[in-house]
Design a protein around this motif. Structure first.
Motif, PDB file in Angstrom:
ATOM      1  N   ASN A 240       0.727  -1.404  -0.066  1.00 28.72           N
ATOM      2  CA  ASN A 240       0.017  -0.056  -0.081  1.00 28.72           C
ATOM      3  C   ASN A 240       0.955   1.181  -0.144  1.00 28.72           C
ATOM      4  O   ASN A 240       1.810   1.636   0.834  1.00 28.72           O
ATOM      5  CB  ASN A 240      -0.738  -0.036   1.238  1.00 28.72           C
ATOM      6  CG  ASN A 240      -1.871  -1.106   1.185  1.00 28.72           C
ATOM      7  OD1 ASN A 240      -2.770  -1.086   0.574  1.00 28.72           O
ATOM      8  ND2 ASN A 240      -1.615  -2.102   2.038  1.00 28.72           N
ATOM      9  N   VAL A 241       0.647   2.385  -1.117  1.00 28.64           N
ATOM     10  CA  VAL A 241       1.252   3.374  -1.031  1.00 28.64           C
ATOM     11  C   VAL A 241       0.419   4.466  -1.172  1.00 28.64           C
ATOM     12  O   VAL A 241      -0.507   4.568  -1.888  1.00 28.64           O
ATOM     13  CB  VAL A 241       2.150   3.413  -2.258  1.00 28.64           C
ATOM     14  CG1 VAL A 241       2.757   4.684  -2.683  1.00 28.64           C
ATOM     15  CG2 VAL A 241       3.055   2.177  -2.458  1.00 28.64           C
ATOM     16  N   VAL A 242       0.830   5.544  -0.299  1.00 28.29           N
ATOM     17  CA  VAL A 242      -0.139   7.042  -0.398  1.00 28.29           C
ATOM     18  C   VAL A 242       0.767   7.961  -0.702  1.00 28.29           C
ATOM     19  O   VAL A 242       1.963   8.211   0.047  1.00 28.29           O
ATOM     20  CB  VAL A 242      -0.729   7.185   0.885  1.00 28.29           C
ATOM     21  CG1 VAL A 242      -1.347   8.470   0.852  1.00 28.29           C
ATOM     22  CG2 VAL A 242      -1.803   6.069   1.389  1.00 28.29           C
ATOM     23  N   LEU A 243       0.575   8.812  -1.829  1.00 33.21           N
ATOM     24  CA  LEU A 243       1.418   9.868  -2.289  1.00 33.21           C
ATOM     25  C   LEU A 243       0.612  11.190  -2.327  1.00 33.21           C
ATOM     26  O   LEU A 243      -0.423  11.230  -2.930  1.00 33.21           O
ATOM     27  CB  LEU A 243       2.090   9.739  -3.470  1.00 33.21           C
ATOM     28  CG  LEU A 243       2.838   8.377  -3.615  1.00 33.21           C
ATOM     29  CD1 LEU A 243       3.393   8.258  -5.261  1.00 33.21           C
ATOM     30  CD2 LEU A 243       4.297   8.509  -2.739  1.00 33.21           C
ATOM     31  N   ALA A 244       0.911  12.264  -1.227  1.00 34.98           N
ATOM     32  CA  ALA A 244      -0.047  13.449  -1.152  1.00 34.98           C
ATOM     33  C   ALA A 244       0.711  14.752  -1.595  1.00 34.98           C
ATOM     34  O   ALA A 244       1.950  14.724  -1.609  1.00 34.98           O
ATOM     35  CB  ALA A 244      -0.670  13.389   0.249  1.00 34.98           C
ATOM     36  N   SER A 245      -0.148  15.547  -2.154  1.00 39.47           N
ATOM     37  CA  SER A 245       0.418  16.920  -2.674  1.00 39.47           C
ATOM     38  C   SER A 245       1.177  16.686  -3.762  1.00 39.47           C
ATOM     39  O   SER A 245       2.198  17.455  -3.895  1.00 39.47           O
ATOM     40  CB  SER A 245       0.952  17.713  -1.412  1.00 39.47           C
ATOM     41  OG  SER A 245       1.072  19.058  -1.458  1.00 39.47           O
ATOM     42  N   ILE A 246       0.960  15.898  -4.594  1.00 39.30           N
ATOM     43  CA  ILE A 246       1.779  15.584  -5.821  1.00 39.30           C
ATOM     44  C   ILE A 246       1.478  16.574  -6.922  1.00 39.30           C
ATOM     45  O   ILE A 246       0.292  17.188  -6.917  1.00 39.30           O
ATOM     46  CB  ILE A 246       1.545  14.029  -6.357  1.00 39.30           C
ATOM     47  CG1 ILE A 246       1.902  13.064  -5.319  1.00 39.30           C
ATOM     48  CG2 ILE A 246       2.155  14.165  -7.694  1.00 39.30           C
ATOM     49  CD1 ILE A 246       3.301  13.254  -4.816  1.00 39.30           C
ATOM     50  N   LYS A 247       2.673  17.097  -7.512  1.00 40.46           N
ATOM     51  CA  LYS A 247       2.413  18.111  -8.618  1.00 40.46           C
ATOM     52  C   LYS A 247       2.362  17.731  -9.857  1.00 40.46           C
ATOM     53  O   LYS A 247       2.271  18.160 -10.882  1.00 40.46           O
ATOM     54  CB  LYS A 247       3.459  19.310  -8.516  1.00 40.46           C
ATOM     55  CG  LYS A 247       3.152  20.246  -7.327  1.00 40.46           C
ATOM     56  CD  LYS A 247       4.006  21.419  -7.286  1.00 40.46           C
ATOM     57  CE  LYS A 247       3.695  22.369  -6.179  1.00 40.46           C
ATOM     58  NZ  LYS A 247       4.722  23.785  -6.430  1.00 40.46           N
ATOM     59  N   GLY A 248       3.047  16.302 -10.269  1.00 43.17           N
ATOM     60  CA  GLY A 248       3.239  15.915 -11.342  1.00 43.17           C
ATOM     61  C   GLY A 248       4.408  16.168 -11.944  1.00 43.17           C
ATOM     62  O   GLY A 248       4.606  16.207 -13.218  1.00 43.17           O
ATOM     63  N   LEU A 249       5.434  16.356 -11.262  1.00 41.97           N
ATOM     64  CA  LEU A 249       6.835  16.501 -11.534  1.00 41.97           C
ATOM     65  C   LEU A 249       7.325  15.452 -11.988  1.00 41.97           C
ATOM     66  O   LEU A 249       6.837  14.233 -11.735  1.00 41.97           O
ATOM     67  CB  LEU A 249       7.676  17.137 -10.399  1.00 41.97           C
ATOM     68  CG  LEU A 249       7.304  18.312  -9.844  1.00 41.97           C
ATOM     69  CD1 LEU A 249       8.333  18.799  -8.425  1.00 41.97           C
ATOM     70  CD2 LEU A 249       7.138  19.576 -10.626  1.00 41.97           C
ATOM     71  N   GLU A 250       8.503  15.388 -12.939  1.00 42.54           N
ATOM     72  CA  GLU A 250       9.246  14.110 -13.487  1.00 42.54           C
ATOM     73  C   GLU A 250       9.609  13.558 -12.582  1.00 42.54           C
ATOM     74  O   GLU A 250       9.725  12.232 -12.523  1.00 42.54           O
ATOM     75  CB  GLU A 250       9.985  14.788 -14.515  1.00 42.54           C
ATOM     76  CG  GLU A 250       9.728  15.126 -15.870  1.00 42.54           C
ATOM     77  CD  GLU A 250       8.746  14.028 -16.305  1.00 42.54           C
ATOM     78  OE1 GLU A 250       8.969  12.766 -16.489  1.00 42.54           O
ATOM     79  OE2 GLU A 250       7.535  14.552 -17.120  1.00 42.54           O
ATOM     80  N   ASN A 251      10.327  13.944 -11.266  1.00 38.10           N
ATOM     81  CA  ASN A 251      10.797  13.264 -10.241  1.00 38.10           C
ATOM     82  C   ASN A 251       9.897  12.459  -9.362  1.00 38.10           C
ATOM     83  O   ASN A 251      10.001  11.206  -9.281  1.00 38.10           O
ATOM     84  CB  ASN A 251      11.559  14.081  -9.395  1.00 38.10           C
ATOM     85  CG  ASN A 251      13.091  14.275  -9.728  1.00 38.10           C
ATOM     86  OD1 ASN A 251      13.562  13.995 -10.679  1.00 38.10           O
ATOM     87  ND2 ASN A 251      13.744  15.242  -9.102  1.00 38.10           N
ATOM     88  N   GLU A 252       8.602  13.015  -9.458  1.00 40.48           N
ATOM     89  CA  GLU A 252       7.726  12.432  -8.838  1.00 40.48           C
ATOM     90  C   GLU A 252       7.041  11.135  -9.664  1.00 40.48           C
ATOM     91  O   GLU A 252       6.817   9.936  -9.127  1.00 40.48           O
ATOM     92  CB  GLU A 252       6.183  13.136  -8.552  1.00 40.48           C
ATOM     93  CG  GLU A 252       6.632  14.261  -7.575  1.00 40.48           C
ATOM     94  CD  GLU A 252       5.605  15.365  -7.471  1.00 40.48           C
ATOM     95  OE1 GLU A 252       5.331  16.148  -6.659  1.00 40.48           O
ATOM     96  OE2 GLU A 252       4.646  15.473  -8.395  1.00 40.48           O
ATOM     97  N   VAL A 253       6.892  11.293 -10.903  1.00 38.78           N
ATOM     98  CA  VAL A 253       6.428  10.495 -11.662  1.00 38.78           C
ATOM     99  C   VAL A 253       7.583   9.073 -11.818  1.00 38.78           C
ATOM    100  O   VAL A 253       7.318   7.930 -11.871  1.00 38.78           O
ATOM    101  CB  VAL A 253       6.404  10.622 -13.275  1.00 38.78           C
ATOM    102  CG1 VAL A 253       6.030   9.873 -14.417  1.00 38.78           C
ATOM    103  CG2 VAL A 253       5.144  11.720 -13.203  1.00 38.78           C
ATOM    104  N   CYS A 254       8.954   9.544 -11.652  1.00 41.48           N
ATOM    105  CA  CYS A 254      10.127   8.595 -11.719  1.00 41.48           C
ATOM    106  C   CYS A 254       9.808   7.679 -10.213  1.00 41.48           C
ATOM    107  O   CYS A 254       9.899   6.395 -10.475  1.00 41.48           O
ATOM    108  CB  CYS A 254      11.480   9.496 -11.659  1.00 41.48           C
ATOM    109  SG  CYS A 254      12.504   8.117 -11.210  1.00 41.48           S
ATOM    110  N   LEU A 255       9.478   8.285  -9.266  1.00 42.36           N
ATOM    111  CA  LEU A 255       9.126   7.268  -8.059  1.00 42.36           C
ATOM    112  C   LEU A 255       7.899   6.494  -8.360  1.00 42.36           C
ATOM    113  O   LEU A 255       8.096   5.227  -7.934  1.00 42.36           O
ATOM    114  CB  LEU A 255       8.988   8.330  -6.871  1.00 42.36           C
ATOM    115  CG  LEU A 255       8.620   7.811  -5.481  1.00 42.36           C
ATOM    116  CD1 LEU A 255       9.965   6.709  -4.995  1.00 42.36           C
ATOM    117  CD2 LEU A 255       8.033   8.630  -4.400  1.00 42.36           C
ATOM    118  N   ILE A 256       6.962   6.990  -8.792  1.00 43.18           N
ATOM    119  CA  ILE A 256       5.823   6.153  -9.124  1.00 43.18           C
ATOM    120  C   ILE A 256       5.933   4.875 -10.067  1.00 43.18           C
ATOM    121  O   ILE A 256       5.715   3.656  -9.850  1.00 43.18           O
ATOM    122  CB  ILE A 256       4.551   7.035  -9.450  1.00 43.18           C
ATOM    123  CG1 ILE A 256       4.352   7.854  -8.362  1.00 43.18           C
ATOM    124  CG2 ILE A 256       3.465   6.061  -9.889  1.00 43.18           C
ATOM    125  CD1 ILE A 256       3.326   8.946  -8.933  1.00 43.18           C
TER     126      ILE A 256
END
Length: 413
Positions: free
Chosen positions: A347-363
């Motif tokens: 189970n994973v929860v990611l909050a306050s995500i902006k859609g940055l490439e680094n966030e996409v990389c983590l996902i």
């Protein structure tokens, strides 16, 4: 035969009935009383003559949210709550009070003198669990609380104290939770270091002068749960985040780790290979709050920690950025799944995500390396939430990513 049977029936009805409830052992009665709300436990006095004083066997006094809500329902105004009743209850109880909880609602001002009397009394009888939740006026507590060597669980909110010079630690303390707590003329690290059996430690929103040394925390060999605001660490501005994770990996039994990065400023990592190899073999839950994904350094540290926690099952991350403006486009950090290894995330929860490439990389990394994954819950940043077009672009991008788990579900909230 019928006559004889009838006589036996009448004789049995005349025989005295054993009072099973009234003759229960005191330890059983205490167990029952402790499981009842405080008001209901006291009301058992009306059950019978034998039960008139059974409530005095209580070993717990819990004045929590439910207690004060019940006062509302019964028509008693909270503002008229008489805290002298707590003192009267303590004097009537026959057994040792092992657990005391006071969670004061808004509208009640505690009398410091009364609180000090309660603490002195409880320490004298060997209290094992003490909880004081006070989110309003800062309370000054007596030093006696640190003279109670029987104490096993201590939770304090919004207060300050000054331990006596003769303080030599709490040798039996298993959990310590401090929120908005100020220590006068004393180092918080000394309290931690002199509580060697600690299994749970939570320190949040300390005043700056109550700095904590990470080296003192990592000496707690039994620590299973840690909640820490990194801003409170001694010399945090002279520390690299990878070094913090490396030191925390020295806790051999750590299962639940919660770190707050808000308002933290770290040294920049040097060189390309900045991550120091660590190992969190027992870690099951990881929560990171205030992660700035506009930093490649922070992304590297998060991914590095995931790769070093082979048994991690739950991940909770809240992003935070110093500026409300969109950060500049940065390099996309590719992650090789052969390097990160197979994760046990479910189970994973990611909050306050902006859609940055680094966030996409983590996902992308989580989806590709987690064959047991059940669900990722994504809560967009408030700016992205108001832009339906950008939110749709992010969702479309994530839905195209490879998933190692056939059951993995991506949910937007």
């Amino acid at each position: 035969m019928e006559l004889v049977h009838g006589r036996k029936g009448r004789a049995s009805r005349c025989a005295p009935v054993e009072d099973v409830i009234g003759n229960m052992p005191e330890n059983v009665i205490t167990n029952i009383m402790d499981r009842l709300p405080l008001q209901e436990a006291v009301r058992t006095a009306i059950l019978s003559r034998k039960w008139r004083y059974k409530w005095t066997l209580l070993s717990q006094l819990v004045f929590d949210y439910d207690f004060f809500q019940s006062l509302k329902r019964s028509g008693d105004a909270i503002m008229h709550f008489d805290q002298k009743n707590i003192s009267r209850l303590m004097l009537h109880l026959k057994g040792a009070i092992t657990n005391f909880v006071l969670d004061m609602p808004e509208g009640i001002a505690l009398d410091v003198e009364d609180v000090n009397h309660w603490i002195i009394f409880l320490c004298r009888i060997g209290i094992k669990k003490f909880t004081l939740l006070n989110d309003y006026d800062e309370l000054k507590l007596p030093a006696n609380i640190f003279s109670c060597i029987a104490l096993q669980h201590l939770e304090l909110h919004c207060c300050f104290f000054s331990p006596l010079p003769s303080f030599h630690g709490l040798p039996n303390l298993l959990s310590l939770e401090l929120y908005k707590v100020r220590v006068q003329d004393y180092k918080c690290g000394d309290i931690i270091a002199q509580s060697p059996l600690l299994e749970k430690l939570s320190i949040f929103d300390f005043v700056a002068r109550c700095e904590v040394k990470l080296v003192e925390i990592v000496k707690l060999a039994n620590l299973r749960e840690l909640c820490l605001s990194l801003l409170l660490l001694d010399n945090v501005t002279m520390t690299r985040p990878s070094n913090i994770f490396h030191q925390l990996s020295l806790l051999p039994k750590l299962q639940n780790l919660i770190l707050y990065f808000w308002d933290c400023t770290f040294l920049a990592e040097v060189g390309e290979q900045t991550w120091v190899s660590t190992a969190f073999p027992c870690l099951k839950t990881l929560s990171l709050y205030g992660i700035d994904f506009s930093s490649d350094t922070m992304l590297s540290c998060v991914i590095g920690m995931l790769s070093d926690a082979p048994n991690l099952q739950t991940l909770d991350i809240t992003a935070a950025y110093k500026s409300t403006l969109p950060p500049p486009l940065i390099s996309f950090l590719e992650v090789d799944c052969n390097t990160i290894g197979q994760l046990q995330l479910q189970n994973v929860v990611l909050a306050s995500i902006k859609g940055l490439e680094n966030e996409v990389c983590l996902i992308k990394s989580i989806l590709a390396c987690s064959p047991l994954l059940k669900r990722i819950v994504i809560t967009p940043n408030i700016l992205l939430m108001g832009d339906g077009n950008e939110k749709f672009k992010l969702a479309s991008k994530l839905l195209k990513l490879h998933r190692a788990s056939p059951l993995a579900e991506i949910s937007f909230h």
